[in-house]
Design a protein around this motif. Sequence first.
Motif, mmCIF file in Angstrom:
data_model
loop_
_atom_site.group_PDB
_atom_site.id
_atom_site.type_symbol
_atom_site.label_atom_id
_atom_site.label_comp_id
_atom_site.label_asym_id
_atom_site.label_seq_id
_atom_site.Cartn_x
_atom_site.Cartn_y
_atom_site.Cartn_z
ATOM 1 N N HIS A 278 0.814 -1.226 0.000
ATOM 2 C CA HIS A 278 0.000 0.000 0.000
ATOM 3 C C HIS A 278 0.850 1.280 0.000
ATOM 4 O O HIS A 278 0.531 2.247 -0.696
ATOM 5 C CB HIS A 278 -0.909 -0.048 1.236
ATOM 6 C CG HIS A 278 -1.866 1.075 1.358
ATOM 7 N ND1 HIS A 278 -3.063 1.126 0.667
ATOM 8 C CD2 HIS A 278 -1.819 2.226 2.079
ATOM 9 C CE1 HIS A 278 -3.705 2.231 0.981
ATOM 10 N NE2 HIS A 278 -2.972 2.931 1.828
ATOM 11 N N HIS B 61 1.145 4.419 -2.659
ATOM 12 C CA HIS B 61 1.022 5.857 -2.361
ATOM 13 C C HIS B 61 2.229 6.618 -2.926
ATOM 14 O O HIS B 61 2.097 7.698 -3.486
ATOM 15 C CB HIS B 61 0.990 6.094 -0.856
ATOM 16 C CG HIS B 61 -0.389 6.100 -0.255
ATOM 17 N ND1 HIS B 61 -1.407 6.889 -0.740
ATOM 18 C CD2 HIS B 61 -0.904 5.437 0.803
ATOM 19 C CE1 HIS B 61 -2.494 6.701 0.007
ATOM 20 N NE2 HIS B 61 -2.220 5.819 0.938
ATOM 21 N N SER C 140 -0.549 9.652 6.412
ATOM 22 C CA SER C 140 -1.955 9.252 6.284
ATOM 23 C C SER C 140 -2.510 8.948 7.662
ATOM 24 O O SER C 140 -1.903 9.294 8.681
ATOM 25 C CB SER C 140 -2.045 8.021 5.387
ATOM 26 O OG SER C 140 -1.511 6.906 6.066
ATOM 27 N N ASP D 15 -6.890 6.939 -0.283
ATOM 28 C CA ASP D 15 -6.909 5.560 -0.777
ATOM 29 C C ASP D 15 -7.944 5.367 -1.879
ATOM 30 O O ASP D 15 -9.048 5.896 -1.800
ATOM 31 C CB ASP D 15 -7.262 4.610 0.381
ATOM 32 C CG ASP D 15 -6.173 4.580 1.427
ATOM 33 O OD1 ASP D 15 -5.102 5.163 1.183
ATOM 34 O OD2 ASP D 15 -6.393 3.961 2.476
HETATM 35 ZN ZN ZN Z 1 -3.424 4.999 2.416
#
Ligand code: ZN
Length: 407
Positions: free
Chosen positions: A138, A142, A162, A349
């Motif tokens: 993840h 990003h 985040s 996201d």
């Molecule tokens: Zn995220």
Amino acid sequence: MFPTKVKRLLQLRHTLWLCPSFKAACSRLVLGIETSCDDTGAAVMDETGKILGESLHSQKEVHLRTGGIIPTVAQQLHRENLERVVQEALERSVVAPSQLFAVATTVKPGLGLSLGIGLDFSRRFVRRHNKPFIPIHHMEAHALTVRMLQPVPFPFLVLLVSGGHSLLAVARGVDDFLLLGHSMDEAPGDTMDKVARRLSLIKHPQCSTLSGGQAIELLAKDGDRARFPFRTPMGQTYDCCFSFAGLRNQVNMAIMKKEAEEGVEQGTLLSCVQDIAAATQHTVASHLAKRTHRAIVFCKENGLLPSSNPTLVLSGGVASNQYIRKTLSIITETTGLHLVCPPAEFCTDNGVMIAWNGVERLREGKGILPPNVDVSYEPKAPLGVDMIAEVRAAAIRLPSIRIKIPN
Ligand code: ZN
Ligand code: KG4
């Protein structure tokens, strides 16, 4: 002049090219799936990075009501929505599963229960349709999203902030990162969400549907940060790690003091919420700025960034905060870096960032697995090679930079 037969063939080719499913057949298409936290996202992208269709279901409102993310609730919402979200992304792209080249899915890091839903679905999907599977980190996704929008060559420095993470890393390749610093406790988005909850900002007429970070940014615009001079964390630690729990403690103490002064119960909106929001936002921003400044100096001293047009990429949900962007821009201007931030919808996201990471991996032939391979999800997964000890050993003292931003 063309003979009629050739003309007809050219016309047919033109008609076919306008047809989305024909276009799809000409490029390797990737379906991206994201369920690592509280957003259920899917997107179909072609190999050039063009988004053919996407769908996103946000759980934000539910979690706002329950006062934070309850993993079992997040899991249930992913379970209820994922199939529809994927279906929608495919329909909007006018692409059938058989036309996909591969499926890319977030498998780390994140909430185990949430990751499991995306991974189980993807595993079944790739087996049924006999497609390669691309497991995605993840945070790598990003970090690289910006390259979908503009050319940002490797290596570059990236600050990811985040609700679940804060980290500084040098991105050297699609799967090649050097980790310079990360949070020792909570992430800045989490801190702002908790402060917003402690301030009961959900009761504020302008904030009832906003995430904690968004609410703090909005209220801070009319606040006076000087009324709450919070200490910037880790002033005596000369590395690039972060800490936000102590700041949250400072803010909580200030709130309790104000509640006592005003003679109100916890849960009542204080008259000074704007000032507390402004002071919290400023302290988060200046902590991020100081650590990033040190990371830039470390990179320069160790030749980790190109001498021509070195870049800082700022991304993750908290990066949509304009005050934080401006604060970071003061640091990049002073140090001669170029600051790049994806637009807000690509900082948070979604399935698009996962599809893009799949495309980047596909282009380089990295991490593409056969449909029947066994992959597990990993709630905790460090990013890249850990350089934190080297950064700490360098103990870089910074010249002070005045951060003055009109609200
Ligand atoms: Zn995220
Ligand atoms: O990247 P993201 O969508 O999800 C993950 O945490 O991975 O980030 C969500 C976080 C939340 O904590 C939210 O409060 C924060 O990003 N956020 C903001 C802003 N918009 C979202 N924080 C500060 N200012 C904002 N404008």
